[in-house]
Design a protein around this motif. Structure first.
Motif, PDB file in Angstrom:
ATOM      1  N   SER A   1       2.118 -14.395 -24.159  1.00 32.09           N
ATOM      2  CA  SER A   1       0.954 -14.063 -24.652  1.00 32.09           C
ATOM      3  C   SER A   1       0.642 -12.488 -25.015  1.00 32.09           C
ATOM      4  O   SER A   1       0.212 -12.132 -26.159  1.00 32.09           O
ATOM      5  CB  SER A   1      -0.087 -14.692 -23.988  1.00 32.09           C
ATOM      6  N   LEU A   2       1.230 -11.813 -23.956  1.00 33.55           N
ATOM      7  CA  LEU A   2       0.919 -10.449 -24.015  1.00 33.55           C
ATOM      8  C   LEU A   2       2.001  -9.954 -25.156  1.00 33.55           C
ATOM      9  O   LEU A   2       1.610  -8.961 -26.032  1.00 33.55           O
ATOM     10  CB  LEU A   2       1.288  -9.768 -22.848  1.00 33.55           C
TER      11      LEU A   2
ATOM     12  N   GLU B   1       2.638  -5.649 -19.706  1.00 37.06           N
ATOM     13  CA  GLU B   1       1.746  -5.930 -18.487  1.00 37.06           C
ATOM     14  C   GLU B   1       1.004  -4.688 -17.945  1.00 37.06           C
ATOM     15  O   GLU B   1      -0.338  -4.989 -17.921  1.00 37.06           O
ATOM     16  CB  GLU B   1       2.853  -6.634 -17.325  1.00 37.06           C
ATOM     17  N   GLN B   2       1.762  -3.811 -18.079  1.00 39.31           N
ATOM     18  CA  GLN B   2       1.074  -2.261 -17.442  1.00 39.31           C
ATOM     19  C   GLN B   2       0.000  -2.015 -18.347  1.00 39.31           C
ATOM     20  O   GLN B   2      -1.277  -1.778 -18.151  1.00 39.31           O
ATOM     21  CB  GLN B   2       2.056  -1.390 -17.369  1.00 39.31           C
ATOM     22  N   GLN B   3       0.105  -2.042 -19.822  1.00 44.16           N
ATOM     23  CA  GLN B   3      -0.961  -2.001 -20.710  1.00 44.16           C
ATOM     24  C   GLN B   3      -2.138  -2.681 -20.545  1.00 44.16           C
ATOM     25  O   GLN B   3      -3.209  -2.388 -20.755  1.00 44.16           O
ATOM     26  CB  GLN B   3      -0.352  -1.807 -22.369  1.00 44.16           C
TER      27      GLN B   3
ATOM     28  N   ALA C   1      -7.075   2.278  -9.446  1.00 41.20           N
ATOM     29  CA  ALA C   1      -7.260   0.751  -9.897  1.00 41.20           C
ATOM     30  C   ALA C   1      -6.249  -0.235 -10.329  1.00 41.20           C
ATOM     31  O   ALA C   1      -6.418  -1.516 -10.042  1.00 41.20           O
ATOM     32  CB  ALA C   1      -8.469   0.732 -10.814  1.00 41.20           C
ATOM     33  N   THR C   2      -5.348   0.540 -10.974  1.00 44.41           N
ATOM     34  CA  THR C   2      -4.367  -0.477 -11.675  1.00 44.41           C
ATOM     35  C   THR C   2      -2.943  -0.347 -10.981  1.00 44.41           C
ATOM     36  O   THR C   2      -1.870  -0.728 -11.151  1.00 44.41           O
ATOM     37  CB  THR C   2      -3.825   0.162 -13.101  1.00 44.41           C
TER      38      THR C   2
ATOM     39  N   SER D   1       3.821   7.170 -14.946  1.00 45.97           N
ATOM     40  CA  SER D   1       3.793   5.871 -15.789  1.00 45.97           C
ATOM     41  C   SER D   1       2.488   5.873 -16.594  1.00 45.97           C
ATOM     42  O   SER D   1       2.523   5.443 -17.700  1.00 45.97           O
ATOM     43  CB  SER D   1       4.105   4.553 -14.558  1.00 45.97           C
ATOM     44  N   LEU D   2       1.433   6.049 -15.821  1.00 46.45           N
ATOM     45  CA  LEU D   2       0.154   5.764 -16.338  1.00 46.45           C
ATOM     46  C   LEU D   2       0.126   6.763 -17.688  1.00 46.45           C
ATOM     47  O   LEU D   2      -0.539   6.348 -18.601  1.00 46.45           O
ATOM     48  CB  LEU D   2      -1.073   6.189 -15.354  1.00 46.45           C
TER      49      LEU D   2
END
Length: 170
Positions: free
Chosen positions: A50-51, A58-60, A81-82, A88-89
């Motif tokens: 789906s992603l 997944e990270q996005q 929070a993530t 990476s962020l």
């Protein structure tokens, strides 16, 4: 010699000090981190297609979903929070920004502190992908059971709370 002492000394080289005996650790498949990773993988396997259809990783997705839970986040808050490391962020935010899925600004009181919020385009993506995501959740709930799923989420919250605070000394 007791059975436990004999077994522990079997693991030591001859002539070794028993106080420096090697400890027999649990089987790899029984380690808590691996059990949690296997469960995560089993769940995420159902969401990945789906992603991909929506062109996000997944990270996005994790970042965009976090952004829907509040008006805006400082970058450091978003990383916490993530559960994403800052480098990476930064890459994820760069990509999301280039695609128009997020809005970036700075705190007026401190221009070094970045503020991130979801854009209308990002919100639209979340709403469209959310329809599929909720269908997947319904399927998982149907297979596992709503009561068991609620119990599992409660147990995981309890585990997290129990382990908050100082690290366990080894």
């Amino acid at each position: 010699m007791s059975e436990a002492t004999r077994k522990s000394t079997e693991l030591m080289p001859s002539g070794s000090d028993p106080s420096s005996a090697r400890v027999r650790i649990r089987h790899f498949s029984k380690s808590l981190p691996m059990s949690l990773l296997r469960a995560r993988e089993a769940v995420m396997r159902h969401f990945r297609a789906s992603l991909r259809r929506f062109g996000i990783t997944e990270q996005q997705w994790r970042v965009l979903r976090a952004l829907t839970s509040g008006e805006s986040f400082e970058v450091t808050e978003l990383a916490e929070a993530t559960f994403l490391l800052a480098p990476s962020l930064s890459r994820i935010l760069k990509d999301l920004d280039e695609r128009g899925l997020i809005l970036r600004s700075n705190l007026p009181s401190d221009l070094r502190r970045g503020i991130i919020s979801i854009s209308p385009v990002g919100q639209n993506l979340i709403e469209r992908a959310g329809v599929e995501s909720e269908a997947i959740y319904r399927e998982i709930t149907g297979r596992y059971g709503s009561e068991r799923l609620a119990e599992l989420q409660g147990l995981l919250r309890q585990l997290e709370e129990c382990l908050e605070g100082p690290e366990i000394a080894g």
